[in-house]
Write an enzyme that holds these catalytic residues in place. Structure first.
Site, PDB file in Angstrom:
ATOM      1  N   HIS A  44      -0.258  -6.821   0.725  1.00  0.00           N
ATOM      2  CA  HIS A  44      -0.927  -5.773   1.493  1.00  0.00           C
ATOM      3  C   HIS A  44      -0.179  -5.560   2.813  1.00  0.00           C
ATOM      4  CE1 HIS A  44      -2.270  -9.413   3.455  1.00  0.00           C
ATOM      5  NE2 HIS A  44      -2.542  -8.654   4.520  1.00  0.00           N
ATOM      6  N   THR A  46      -1.527  -5.160   6.827  1.00  0.00           N
ATOM      7  CA  THR A  46      -2.654  -5.095   7.753  1.00  0.00           C
ATOM      8  C   THR A  46      -2.506  -3.874   8.657  1.00  0.00           C
ATOM      9  OG1 THR A  46      -2.936  -7.495   7.743  1.00  0.00           O
ATOM     10  CG2 THR A  46      -3.842  -6.293   9.639  1.00  0.00           C
ATOM     11  N   HIS A 113       4.056  -4.199   8.299  1.00  0.00           N
ATOM     12  CA  HIS A 113       4.887  -5.073   7.469  1.00  0.00           C
ATOM     13  C   HIS A 113       4.120  -5.523   6.237  1.00  0.00           C
ATOM     14  CE1 HIS A 113       2.531  -7.852   9.926  1.00  0.00           C
ATOM     15  NE2 HIS A 113       2.642  -8.711   8.913  1.00  0.00           N
ATOM     16  N   THR A 115       3.913  -9.063   4.101  1.00  0.00           N
ATOM     17  CA  THR A 115       4.309 -10.468   4.100  1.00  0.00           C
ATOM     18  C   THR A 115       4.750 -10.854   2.697  1.00  0.00           C
ATOM     19  OG1 THR A 115       2.780 -10.959   5.901  1.00  0.00           O
ATOM     20  CG2 THR A 115       3.551 -12.831   4.585  1.00  0.00           C
TER      21      THR A 115
END
Length: 152
Positions: A44, A46, A113, A115
């Site tokens: 995902h 954020t 971003h 992860t």
């Protein structure tokens, strides 16, 4: 209308991505031999991690939000984290929308971003990666302060 107690719970908003984007991210993790890769269902980006709740309205629709990213390793309190930093005006706009509503943010700036690993150990990664990042949906939920417990 939100009640006073609704504001005390905090707010988490994230973008989930299309199956084709998830395929690309998984292929990238494999090609790079990323240690401890984030599993597909947890990939995902954020948008908002706010210690106060705000009346954020999630966006609908599926479209490209970025077409490339830069691999970076960030030193975090939980270890060395590998991220794909996205050049995404859309994700920045959605973050700024949350901030305009009164959402808090714990960092000086917002870097959209994905992860790839929360713990790469001593491994080094860098470079620009071409990958179409297609939004599937946004979701929101009450903020979990101890979110790292979900990674175990």
């Amino acid at each position: 209308m939100m009640k006073f107690q609704d504001f005390s719970s905090g707010l988490y908003v994230a973008a989930k991505f299309s199956d084709s984007t998830l395929d690309e991210i998984e292929n990238l993790q494999r090609e790079l031999k990323v240690p401890n890769p984030v599993p597909r269902h947890k990939i995902h980006s954020t948008i908002c991690y706010s210690r106060v709740n705000v009346p954020y309205v999630v966006s609908t629709g599926s479209f490209e939000v970025a077409n490339s990213g830069e691999l970076q390793v960030w030193d975090t309190q939980d270890g060395r984290t590998l991220v794909l930093v996205l050049d995404s005006d859309y994700l920045k706009f959605r973050h700024n929308y949350a901030r305009a509503l009164g959402a808090t943010h714990d960092f000086d700036d917002y870097s959209p971003h994905i992860t790839l690993s929360y713990n790469v150990g001593p491994a080094q990664f860098s470079g620009i990666v071409q990958v179409p990042v297609i939004l599937d949906r946004e979701y929101k939920e009450p903020l979990k302060i101890n979110w790292t417990e979900d990674l175990k």
